[in-house]
Design a protein around this motif. Structure first.
Motif, PDB file in Angstrom:
ATOM      1  N   SER A 237       5.758   4.207  -8.146  1.00 11.18           N
ATOM      2  CA  SER A 237       5.331   3.051  -7.361  1.00 11.18           C
ATOM      3  C   SER A 237       5.663   1.742  -8.067  1.00 11.18           C
ATOM      4  O   SER A 237       5.301   1.534  -9.224  1.00 11.18           O
ATOM      5  CB  SER A 237       3.817   3.115  -7.109  1.00 11.18           C
TER       6      SER A 237
ATOM      7  N   ARG B  19       0.813  -1.218   0.000  1.00  8.69           N
ATOM      8  CA  ARG B  19       0.000   0.000   0.000  1.00  8.69           C
ATOM      9  C   ARG B  19       0.847   1.269   0.000  1.00  8.69           C
ATOM     10  O   ARG B  19       0.619   2.172  -0.797  1.00  8.69           O
ATOM     11  CB  ARG B  19      -0.935   0.009   1.217  1.00  8.69           C
ATOM     12  N   ALA B  20       1.825   1.352   0.888  1.00  9.39           N
ATOM     13  CA  ALA B  20       2.567   2.610   1.018  1.00  9.39           C
ATOM     14  C   ALA B  20       4.063   2.426   1.228  1.00  9.39           C
ATOM     15  O   ALA B  20       4.782   3.391   1.446  1.00  9.39           O
ATOM     16  CB  ALA B  20       1.994   3.425   2.179  1.00  9.39           C
TER      17      ALA B  20
ATOM     18  N   GLU C   5       7.705   2.253   6.390  1.00  8.93           N
ATOM     19  CA  GLU C   5       7.537   3.437   7.217  1.00  8.93           C
ATOM     20  C   GLU C   5       8.896   3.943   7.680  1.00  8.93           C
ATOM     21  O   GLU C   5       9.897   3.215   7.634  1.00  8.93           O
ATOM     22  CB  GLU C   5       6.655   3.096   8.429  1.00  8.93           C
TER      23      GLU C   5
END
Length: 248
Positions: free
Chosen positions: A147, A122-123, A126
C-alpha cells in the motif's frame, strides 16, 4: 493558469483527504507538473486542508479541474494509465513507473494527451475505473506491504516523468571555487614528496625503492585533487621538514 508545458494529466479519483490532495500538488510541482484533475473529491472542492498542505504549490490547486466521473476527466485523452498495486483480473499491459513515463513522453511528443489515474486512499481504484485505462502502472513495492499513500504514488510517478524529460548528470562534484589540479602540478607534488621521503630514508630497502616510488606516484594519480589540495599537501610536507629540523 497551467504552464502549458506538454505533460501528462494527473487525475486523483475520489480523493478522501484534502491533506493528500495538497501533498500530491506539492509533489507534482516539485517535478514540473501542474495539470491536476480531481474526480468527485469526498469533501468537496475547494478544500482548505489541501491548501495548507500544498506548501507553496497552491497554483496547482487553483487550476485543478473537477469532474464527476473518470471518463469526464480523461475524455480528451488518447492514452490513459491507471496506478494499482493489486491484481485485477483484467487483461492490460503493466508498466513500471519508469517505462510508463517513457511511453507518456513519446506519445505526448506526438501531440497526444495522456492521463494517469490515482485511486482513493482507502482501497485504490476500482475495476470500473481501471477498465477506462489503456494500461496499468505497478510500482515494484514490497509484496508484504504494497500500500502506497496517494501523494507518495504521485511523487514516484512525477519523479519518473522528470527523469524522462530533463537531462540530469548522474554524478557531479562541487569544486567550491577551486579548479582541479593539472598534470604538472601533480607531478611537482609527487617530486616534492619523493625527494623528502628519500631524504628521510623511507624508500628502504634499496632494492625495493624503485617499486615503492612507482606505487607512491600511482597513489597520487588516483587522488582527485584540486589546486588548493595540492598547495595544502605541499605545505604539510614543508612544515613537517621544518619541525624535524627544529627538533635537531
Amino acid at each position: 493558469m497551467p504552464s502549458g508545458t506538454p505533460q501528462p494529466r494527473f487525475v486523483l479519483v475520489r480523493p478522501q483527504m484534502g491533506e493528500n490532495i495538497g501533498a500530491a500538488a506539492r509533489a507534482m510541482l516539485n517535478f514540473g507538473l501542474d495539470q491536476m484533475h480531481l474526480v468527485a473529491p469526498r469533501d468537496g472542492w475547494p478544500n482548505p486542508s489541501a491548501v495548507a498542505m500544498a506548501s507553496g504549490a497552491g497554483r496547482v490547486l487553483d487550476d485543478a479541474q473537477v469532474s464527476e466521473t473518470v471518463v469526464g476527466a480523461v475524455e480528451d485523452c488518447s492514452f490513459v494509465f491507471a496506478t494499482t498495486a493489486r491484481q485485477r483480473g483484467l487483461t492490460k499491459p503493466i508498466y513500471t513507473p519508469e517505462r510508463a513515463m517513457e511511453v507518456a513522453r513519446e506519445r505526448i511528443a506526438k501531440g497526444e494527451k495522456v492521463g494517469v489515474l490515482f485511486g482513493p486512499e482507502r482501497a485504490g481504484l476500482e475495476n470500473d475505473d481501471i477498465a477506462v485505462a489503456n494500461a496499468i502502472i505497478s510500482v515494484p513495492v514490497n509484496p508484504e506491504f504494497a500500500s502506497l499513500n496517494l501523494a507518495q504514488c504521485v511523487l514516484l510517478t512525477a519523479y519518473e516523468w522528470r527523469r524522462q524529460t530533463v537531462d540530469t548528470v548522474a554524478e557531479t562534484v562541487e569544486l567550491a571555487g577551486h579548479d582541479w589540479a593539472t598534470a604538472i602540478e601533480m607531478e611537482k607534488l609527487a617530486e616534492h614528496y619523493e625527494q623528502r621521503l628519500d631524504e628521510a630514508g623511507f624508500f628502504y630497502p634499496h632494492t625495493k625503492s624503485d617499486g615503492m616510488k612507482v606505487t607512491l606516484r600511482n597513489l597520487w594519480s588516483r587522488l582527485p585533487l584540486t589546486r588548493a589540495d595540492v598547495q595544502m599537501l605541499h605545505g604539510v610536507m614543508r612544515q613537517m621538514v621544518r619541525w624535524k629540523e627544529r627538533g635537531d
